[in-house]
Design an enzyme around this catalytic site. Structure first.
Site, PDB file in Angstrom:
ATOM      1  N   LYS A 155       0.836  -1.190   0.000  1.00  0.00           N
ATOM      2  CA  LYS A 155       0.000   0.000   0.000  1.00  0.00           C
ATOM      3  C   LYS A 155       0.874   1.243   0.000  1.00  0.00           C
ATOM      4  O   LYS A 155       1.916   1.293   0.664  1.00  0.00           O
ATOM      5  CB  LYS A 155      -0.911  -0.026   1.230  1.00  0.00           C
ATOM      6  N   SER A 213      -9.446   2.398   2.488  1.00  0.00           N
ATOM      7  CA  SER A 213      -8.414   3.068   1.722  1.00  0.00           C
ATOM      8  C   SER A 213      -7.441   2.108   1.037  1.00  0.00           C
ATOM      9  O   SER A 213      -6.560   2.539   0.299  1.00  0.00           O
ATOM     10  CB  SER A 213      -7.626   4.004   2.655  1.00  0.00           C
ATOM     11  N   SER A 272     -10.657   0.404   6.489  1.00  0.00           N
ATOM     12  CA  SER A 272      -9.878   0.636   5.270  1.00  0.00           C
ATOM     13  C   SER A 272      -9.327  -0.620   4.626  1.00  0.00           C
ATOM     14  O   SER A 272      -8.914  -0.593   3.469  1.00  0.00           O
ATOM     15  CB  SER A 272      -8.721   1.599   5.568  1.00  0.00           C
TER      16      SER A 272
END
Length: 460
Positions: free
Chosen positions: A80, A155, A179
Site C-alpha cells: 500500500k 483506503s 480501510s
C-alpha cells in the site's frame, strides 16, 4: 501454467520451492497481467519491474543452490502506498509527497521481504488513507473491476483491486475505520484486521494508538493466513506488541460453535441490496453445524469513542501540514476541537464497551455482520450521502458498520458473501474475541469453502 496470475500464493510458493516453475516465470506472468489490466483499473501506481526481476532471479538462484527459503519465497506482493518502502516512491496519496522516496522499510514490508516475497510495486490509496473511497490528486481513482463505474472502496482499494484482477496474489493493507475490510468486501477478496499488536506499528508520535492496524489481504483465507504468519510477531518498539507466536487453528470446521448474527449491528441503516446478500450467511453457518442466534449487540459508545480518538490522531499526525485535501483537513479540524473532557469521556465509553463485549463473547464464539452498509457506489461520488433514503451527516457515517468494530480491539475478517442482482460484490464480517485471530480465520475459511463466492472473477 497460462493462468499463473490466478494461482494462490500458497500454490505458487509450493511450485517455486519444488522447481516446477521459476520465480521469474511467476513474476513475468503477473507483470504481463499488470500491463494488461492496470491501465483500466489504476490499482498499482508505482511499478518496480526491473527491481522485481532481480529479486526473482535471486530467488531462483537460492533455490538452485539449495539454500533455506522463507514461506513466501518468490511470491509477488504489492505494498500500500501508505507504507514506507526503501528506494521505492511512497506518496501517501498526497501531492506533498509525490516524489518522496523513503530510505527504510516499514516493519510489514521488511517482514514480507524476509519471508522471500518479491515486491512488484505500490497500490493506490486516498490521501493519507483518509476515507473508504480510493481516489487522490496524485494518481486519480481506482476502479472496481466488477463494474468500472463503481468505487473500489478504500483506503486499501488499490490492494483489493490488484488482488481481484490477478495482478498480485498478496497485498498488505491497513485499517482504522474499515480501510482494509471495506475494499475487500467491495472487490470480492479477503482481508483481516488483526488484533492490535499482532502486526506492530512502531511510531515516534502515536505509539499507543490502537485503532489503526496493518494486515494481510489475498483472494483466499488460506493465503491470508500464510501471509499473516509472515508479518505477525513481537517488536519491542511497539509498546502493545503481542509476544505470543501466531499459529493457525486446525481446519476442523465450525460445527458446535456459537455464532451471533447481527444484520445491522443494532439499528444501522443497511442498503437493501447488501442486506439481501448478507442475510444468506446465517444459513451457511447453520448448514455447517454451528448454533446461530440473531442478536443486537450493545455497541453504544463506539461512535463517540471512534470519532474522538480518530480526530485526536489526525491532529497529532497531520496538524502541522498545509495543503491537505478536504477529507484530511476536515479530520484535522475535528481534532482541534477535541478537549481533555472529550478524551476522558471516550476512554470511559470504550472501556465500558470492551467489558460488555467481553461478556458477549463469553456466550458467543464469533459475531457475523455486514462489512459495509452499502454495495460499491458510483465512482464519481465523493462518499455515500444517504442509505435507504436516510441522509447521512458527513462522509464518515456510511462506514459505521466497520468502524464500530474497530473500537472493540477484536480481530475481524472480511470474506466474500455473494453478489447483488446487478453483479456487485458484498462481504460478510467475522468478528472474534480479542487475540483470537486464529479462530476468526478458521471460521472464515469454513465459510469461504462452503460458499465458493471468492472464485468468481471480474469480467475484465
Amino acid at each position: 501454467m497460462s493462468e499463473l496470475h490466478y494461482l494462490t500464493a500458497t500454490e505458487l510458493a509450493d511450485l517455486i520451492k519444488t522447481r516446477q516453475v521459476s520465480a521469474v516465470e511467476v513474476l513475468q506472468a503477473h507483470l504481463d497481467r499488470i500491463e494488461q489490466v492496470n491501465p483500466t483499473v489504476n490499482a498499482i501506481v508505482t511499478l518496480v519491474a526491473e527491481r522485481a526481476l532481480e529479486a526473482a532471479k535471486a530467488a531462483d538462484a537460492a533455490i538452485g543452490a539449495g539454500e533455506p527459503v522463507g514461506p513466501l519465497h518468490g511470491v509477488p506482493v504489492a505494498h500500500k502506498d501508505l507504507v514506507d518502502t526503501a528506494g521505492i516512491r511512497t506518496t501517501y496519496g498526497s501531492p506533498m509527497f509525490a516524489d518522496n522516496v523513503p530510505d527504510q522499510d516499514d516493519v510489514i514490508v521488511g517482514r514480507l521481504r524476509a519471508a522471500g516475497a518479491v515486491t512488484v510495486g505500490k497500490t493506490n490509496t486516498p490521501e493519507f488513507g483518509t476515507g473508504s473511497h480510493t481516489v487522490n490528486e496524485v494518481f486519480g481513482a481506482t476502479r472496481n473491476p466488477y463494474d468500472l463505474s463503481k468505487s473500489a472502496g478504500g483506503s486499501s482499494g488499490g490492494a483489493a483491486v490488484a488482488l481481484a484482477t490477478g495482478m498480485v496474489p498478496l497485498a498488505d493493507g491497513s485499517d482504522m475505520g474499515g480501510s482494509l475490510r471495506n475494499p475487500a468486501s467491495f472487490c470480492n477478496v479477503v482481508g483481516l484486521r488483526p488484533t492490535p499488536g499482532r502486526v506492530p506499528n512502531p511510531s515516534d508520535t502515536a505509539a499507543w494508538y490502537t485503532l489503526g492496524v496493518s494486515g494481510p489481504m489475498a483472494r483466499t483465507v488460506e493465503d491470508v493466513t500464510l501471509m499473516f504468519g509472515a508479518i505477525a510477531g513481537f517488536d519491542r518498539r511497539s509498546p502493545y506488541s503481542i509476544k505470543e507466536v501466531f499459529a493457525p487453528e486446525p481446519e476442523q470446521g465450525v460445527a458446535g460453535l456459537r455464532v451471533a448474527w447481527s444484520p445491522d449491528l443494532g439499528g444501522l441503516p443497511v442498503d437493501s441490496r447488501t442486506a439481501a446478500v448478507t442475510a444468506t450467511a446465517p444459513g451457511v453457518f447453520e448448514r455447517l453445524g454451528a448454533h446461530v442466534e440473531e442478536v443486537q449487540p450493545d455497541l453504544s459508545g463506539a461512535e463517540d469513542a471512534f470519532r474522538t480518538y480518530r480526530a485526536w490522531y489526525y491532529l497529532l499526525a497531520h496538524g502541522n501540514k498545509s495543503g491537505l485535501g478536504p477529507n484530511t483537513a476536515w479530520n484535522v479540524e475535528q481534532g482541534r476541537q477535541v478537549t481533555g473532557v472529550d478524551l476522558a469521556r471516550a476512554e470511559v465509553a470504550r472501556s465500558g464497551l470492551y467489558q460488555r463485549m467481553a461478556a458477549f463473547f463469553d456466550t458467543y464464539d464469533v459475531l457475523i455482520a455486514p462489512v459495509s452498509q452499502v454495495p460499491p457506489f458510483p465512482i464519481e461520488y465523493p462518499h455515500v450521502s444517504e442509505i435507504n433514503g436516510q441522509k447521512l451527516p458527513d462522509y464518515l457515517s456510511w462506514m459505521r458498520s466497520a468502524y464500530w468494530i474497530s473500537v472493540l480491539h477484536s480481530p475481524a475478517a472480511s470474506v466474500p458473501a455473494g453478489f447483488t442482482e446487478d453483479g456487485l460484490p458484498v462481504g460478510v464480517q467475522i468478528v472474534g474475541r480479542p487475540f483470537e485471530d486464529a479462530r476468526v480465520l478458521r471460521v472464515a475459511r469454513a465459510f469461504e469453502q462452503a460458499t465458493q463466492v471468492g472464485l468468481r472473477r471480474p469480467p475484465l
